[in-house]
Design an enzyme around this catalytic site. Structure first.
Site, PDB file in Angstrom:
ATOM      1  N   HIS A  96       0.887  -1.163   0.000  1.00 43.08           N
ATOM      2  CA  HIS A  96       0.000   0.000   0.000  1.00 43.08           C
ATOM      3  C   HIS A  96       0.927   1.215   0.000  1.00 43.08           C
ATOM      4  CE1 HIS A  96      -2.177  -3.023   2.482  1.00 43.08           C
ATOM      5  NE2 HIS A  96      -3.272  -2.544   1.954  1.00 43.08           N
ATOM      6  N   ASP A 108       2.571   2.011   3.222  1.00 39.37           N
ATOM      7  CA  ASP A 108       3.534   1.027   3.758  1.00 39.37           C
ATOM      8  C   ASP A 108       4.959   1.487   3.486  1.00 39.37           C
ATOM      9  OD1 ASP A 108       1.306  -0.543   4.267  1.00 39.37           O
ATOM     10  OD2 ASP A 108       1.581  -1.769   2.461  1.00 39.37           O
TER      11      ASP A 108
HETATM   12  C1  XUL Z   1      -7.199  -6.842   4.706  1.00 40.98           C
HETATM   13  C2  XUL Z   1      -6.434  -7.218   3.499  1.00 40.98           C
HETATM   14  C3  XUL Z   1      -5.647  -6.133   2.855  1.00 40.98           C
HETATM   15  C4  XUL Z   1      -5.586  -6.203   1.369  1.00 40.98           C
HETATM   16  C5  XUL Z   1      -4.878  -5.045   0.726  1.00 40.98           C
HETATM   17  O1  XUL Z   1      -7.922  -7.874   5.263  1.00 40.98           O
HETATM   18  O2  XUL Z   1      -6.433  -8.356   3.100  1.00 40.98           O
HETATM   19  O3  XUL Z   1      -4.379  -6.168   3.409  1.00 40.98           O
HETATM   20  O4  XUL Z   1      -4.937  -7.367   0.955  1.00 40.98           O
HETATM   21  O5  XUL Z   1      -5.422  -3.832   1.059  1.00 40.98           O
END
Ligand code: XUL
Ligand code: CO
Length: 443
Positions: A108, A111
């Site tokens: 993300h 991150d």
């Molecule tokens: C949350 C989840 C996230 C997504 C990306 O449950 O799985 O980490 O993978 O936003």
């Protein structure tokens, strides 16, 4: 902010390159099954899985839970300034992925580096980290499986992002998605993910569900159009999850998302990124979710992890069930593989797993298990009567009146007459236990 100077610090001292040593090895820091270049079912293991490290869990996850503060005190978190910390973290990440032979990663936006409340400043910060990641990718050969924007942690998203009833919040979500798409393209990212963490509702008393879902669809179209205009050729994925953090999320499960994509004309660009623990929360097996996606030609990628059968939240543990993984690999192989995506370890070590080596054990165990499951599934498909048993179950539709029914050449009255003519059908066993034993012969 200036651009970052690479550090030469080793973060995982005493742990060297993890490599394949074979099933007889008792080295806990070696692969016993995962041989990246071994060909199974016409592809190397590396190509089948495209294993990816989840930046958020592995390098940001600090072991904190609702009852207690961080337990994982990482050396890459020591610096006080955001850039210094972000650069150390990225050095640690590429060292880890290289030692682990992980060919891909996923992140993300937030991150990579801490964000502020200022759009332009965040874009600048992300750009600096993207430039740095580009260098790290070039020297290591590690690639970006997918990028995404975190539209759920910041306070402004408490009522949703693209589905927020306040238009100004939606614009901030758009700013983040635009920058995250730019970052993904710049890094040669192969896919882009939307997980709608807060795209849902807490109470219908204050929610116009129809309007919110239309906003989400419009938002996804805009993001897709922007990315295509910028030259992005990869696939977009929606990651279904029924709840947590919101009470009810709009991307509830695979079937719901398939319907949403069809309804809003998005199937040409979007596929599904399915996560094991999310299936559990939706009351499905992961196999069910995979099959729904595969049957609709939308099986894109997976987030590998597992839940805990004794509780009902997203524990994100590393996979360790060989039978489950074998059934998963059967579906993936039968579907002809994942379309564009790979296997992202959206999983975290436990709060009390505090040794630096624990991150390695977690990934090694999971990669080995996938490899073992692939080998078993390939043998089941080629050396056993598994496929034959299933197809023979439907043999009565292969010819005669059954085939005419499938072709749409019979009426309801025709079926009635056949029932009356042929009398009571014989019981035919579904042979479930036989098939379960068959799987166990190969694992
Ligand atoms: C949350 C989840 C996230 C997504 C990306 O449950 O799985 O980490 O993978 O936003
Ligand atoms: Co996930």
């Amino acid at each position: 902010m200036a651009s970052i100077v690479t550090g030469n610090r080793e973060f995982f001292k005493g742990i060297g390159q993890v490599s394949y040593e074979g099933p007889q090895s008792d080295n806990p820091l070696a692969f016993r099954w995962y041989e990246p270049e071994r060909v199974v079912a016409d592809k190397t293991m590396k190509q089948h899985f495209k294993f990816a490290c989840a930046y958020w869990h592995t390098f940001n996850g600090n072991g904190s839970d609702p009852f207690g503060a961080a337990t994982h005190i990482f050396p890459w978190d020591e610096k006080r300034d955001a850039e210094g910390r972000a650069a150390d973290k990225m050095d640690a990440a590429f060292e880890f992925m290289t030692k682990m032979q992980l060919p891909y990663y996923c992140f993300h936006d937030v991150d990579l580096i801490d964000f502020t409340d200022n759009v332009a400043e965040n874009e600048k910060r992300l750009k600096i980290m993207v430039d740095y990641a580009r260098q790290k990718q070039d020297t290591s050969g590690i690639r970006l499986l997918w990028g995404t924007a975190n539209l759920f942690s910041h306070r402004r998203y408490m009522n949703g992002a693209a589905t927020n009833p306040d238009f100004s919040v939606l614009t901030h979500a758009a700013a983040q998605v635009k920058a995250a798409i730019d970052a993904t393209i710049e890094l040669g990212g192969e896919n882009y993910v939307f997980w709608g963490g807060r795209e849902g509702y807490m109470s219908l008393l204050n929610t116009n569900m129809k309007r919110e879902q239309e906003h989400l669809a419009r938002f996804l179209h805009m993001a897709k159009d922007y990315a295509r205009k910028q030259g992005f050729t990869g696939t977009f994925f929606i990651e279904p999850k029924p709840c947590e953090p919101t009470k009810h999320q709009y991307d509830y499960d695979a079937a719901t998302v398939v319907d949403f994509l069809r309804n809003y004309d998005l199937t040409g660009d979007f596929k599904l990124n399915l996560e094991v623990n999310h299936a559990t929360l939706a009351g499905h097996t992961f196999q069910h979710e995979l099959q729904v996606a595969a049957d609709n030609g939308l099986l894109g990628s997976i987030d590998a992890n597992r839940g805990d059968m004794q509780n009902g939240w997203d524990t994100d543990q590393f996979p360790n069930n060989l039978n489950e993984l074998t059934e998963i690999m059967l579906i993936i192989l039968e579907a002809g593989g994942l379309q564009g995506g790979g296997v992202n370890f959206d999983a975290k070590i436990r709060r009390n797993s505090t040794d630096p080596a624990d991150l390695f054990y977690a990934h090694i165990g999971a990669m080995d298990l996938f490899a073992r499951a692939l080998i078993a599934a390939d043998r089941i498909l080629n050396e056993s009567e598994f496929l034959k048993i299933r197809s023979e179950r439907y043999a009565s539709f292969d010819s005669g009146k059954g085939a005419e029914f499938e072709a749409g050449r019979l009426t309801l009255e025709d079926l009635r007459d056949l029932a009356a003519q042929n009398g009571e059908p014989q019981a035919i066993s579904g042979r479930q236990e036989y098939l379960e034993n068959l799987i166990n012969r190969f694992v």
